[in-house]
Motif scaffolding. Structure first.
Motif, PDB file in Angstrom:
ATOM      1  N   LEU A  56       2.632 117.162  23.558  1.00 49.91           N
ATOM      2  CA  LEU A  56       1.522 118.057  23.843  1.00 49.91           C
ATOM      3  C   LEU A  56       0.249 117.293  24.180  1.00 49.91           C
ATOM      4  CD1 LEU A  56       2.126 120.844  21.193  1.00 49.91           C
ATOM      5  CD2 LEU A  56       2.984 120.651  23.529  1.00 49.91           C
ATOM      6  N   GLY A  57       0.321 115.978  24.197  1.00 48.86           N
ATOM      7  CA  GLY A  57      -0.826 115.170  24.599  1.00 48.86           C
ATOM      8  C   GLY A  57      -1.885 115.044  23.519  1.00 48.86           C
TER       9      GLY A  57
ATOM     10  N   GLY B 212      -3.649 119.896  26.622  1.00 47.51           N
ATOM     11  CA  GLY B 212      -2.219 119.698  26.858  1.00 47.51           C
ATOM     12  C   GLY B 212      -1.336 120.751  26.220  1.00 47.51           C
TER      13      GLY B 212
ATOM     14  N   VAL C 166       1.211 123.126  28.329  1.00 44.68           N
ATOM     15  CA  VAL C 166       2.654 123.028  28.080  1.00 44.68           C
ATOM     16  C   VAL C 166       3.214 124.345  27.565  1.00 44.68           C
ATOM     17  CG1 VAL C 166       4.401 121.953  26.604  1.00 44.68           C
ATOM     18  CG2 VAL C 166       2.678 120.534  27.725  1.00 44.68           C
TER      19      VAL C 166
END
Length: 89
Positions: A8-9, A15, A19
């Motif tokens: 998810l960064g 992010g 996602v």
């Protein structure tokens, strides 16, 4: 089929939102594991965009691996992370 591994960064970035919304268009037979912070991810999207998948606190053993899962890295307990804040430290 092996599951996709999707991070998810940056926990303080967008992010998770990108996602999780993109997963809505993924066919139901595609396996995936999400890696990120459960609490930050839940805060970033509406409940309709959050997938109904098991929350894990560790990587599963190969024989016990679910088709889809959220591997919670539990970063939200860290005092050094602040959601939505730019911080070079």
């Amino acid at each position: 089929m092996k599951p996709l591994a999707i991070t998810l960064g940056d926990p303080s970035g967008i992010g998770a939102e990108v996602v999780l919304k993109a997963l809505r268009g993924l066919p139901h037979d595609v396996p995936y594991w999400l890696f990120g912070d459960w609490n930050f991810a839940r805060e970033s999207v509406s409940s309709a965009d959050f997938p109904d998948i098991p929350r894990l606190h560790h990587l599963p053993l190969p024989g016990d691996a679910p088709k889809r899962a959220f591997v919670d890295l539990e970063l939200s307990g860290s005092e050094s992370l602040r959601w939505g804040t730019v911080d070079a430290g």
